[in-house]
Motif scaffolding. Sequence first.
Motif, short mmCIF file in Angstrom:
data_model
loop_
_atom_site.label_atom_id
_atom_site.label_comp_id
_atom_site.label_asym_id
_atom_site.label_seq_id
_atom_site.Cartn_x
_atom_site.Cartn_y
_atom_site.Cartn_z
N GLY A 17 0.82 -1.21 0.00
CA GLY A 17 0.00 0.00 0.00
C GLY A 17 0.86 1.26 0.00
O GLY A 17 0.59 2.21 -0.73
N GLN A 18 1.91 1.24 0.81
CA GLN A 18 2.79 2.40 0.86
C GLN A 18 3.56 2.55 -0.45
O GLN A 18 3.78 3.67 -0.93
CB GLN A 18 3.73 2.28 2.05
N LEU A 19 3.94 1.45 -1.06
CA LEU A 19 4.60 1.49 -2.36
C LEU A 19 3.66 2.09 -3.40
O LEU A 19 4.07 2.96 -4.19
CB LEU A 19 5.05 0.09 -2.78
N ALA A 20 2.40 1.66 -3.41
CA ALA A 20 1.43 2.19 -4.38
C ALA A 20 1.23 3.69 -4.20
O ALA A 20 1.15 4.44 -5.19
CB ALA A 20 0.10 1.45 -4.24
N VAL A 21 1.18 4.17 -2.95
CA VAL A 21 1.04 5.60 -2.70
C VAL A 21 2.26 6.35 -3.21
O VAL A 21 2.15 7.38 -3.88
CB VAL A 21 0.80 5.90 -1.20
#
Length: 193
Positions: free
Chosen positions: A154-158
């Motif tokens: 999720g943090q990578l996608a953000v």
Amino acid sequence: MLQIMSRPDLTPVSYVVLGLVARDGPSTPYALKAAVGRGIAHFWQFPHSQIYAETERLAGLGLLAEQREQTGRRRRSYRITAAGRAALAAWLAEPTDEPPQFRSLGLLKLFFAQHAAAEDVAELARVQAALHRRYVELTEAIVERLEARGDLPGQLAVAELMGDAYRVMADHWERIGRTLAEPPGPAAAAQGR
């Protein structure tokens, strides 16, 4: 607009605190503030001083458990409780259709550009393009670190999304700068007479 929170007594800052403590384990308010500065603050800003009051409030609601050092500075550390995990999970399970909030002094100045000298707007465009390019580089470094970790999708996608957004904004500001550097077309020249 969809309701984005299961509990009316919790705010987005509540969920920031719960999410970070769930992710990082027992944390002091200072550590939470630092974690916000390294990540969340790049796309969702709020006064970090709220973290101190919010950790105490969430402990009072039974969503965090407080531990205090017995010696030294007697720092407080908080861990998430089962009720805190349930509140976080309920909030995450609700989709949101809240429009993104965007605040940019550069865009505000560009909005009124018809009242500015062309060279001032060109300088604004140059400075804004450079600013956004720096953020592209910053997010690329964050993406590299998150890809290496491999455990925070999720943090990578953000980070990828924010990097793409900064890249588009930098490109657009550069285009504005190029447009202002070009001689006016026939229609603009006719209006200037």
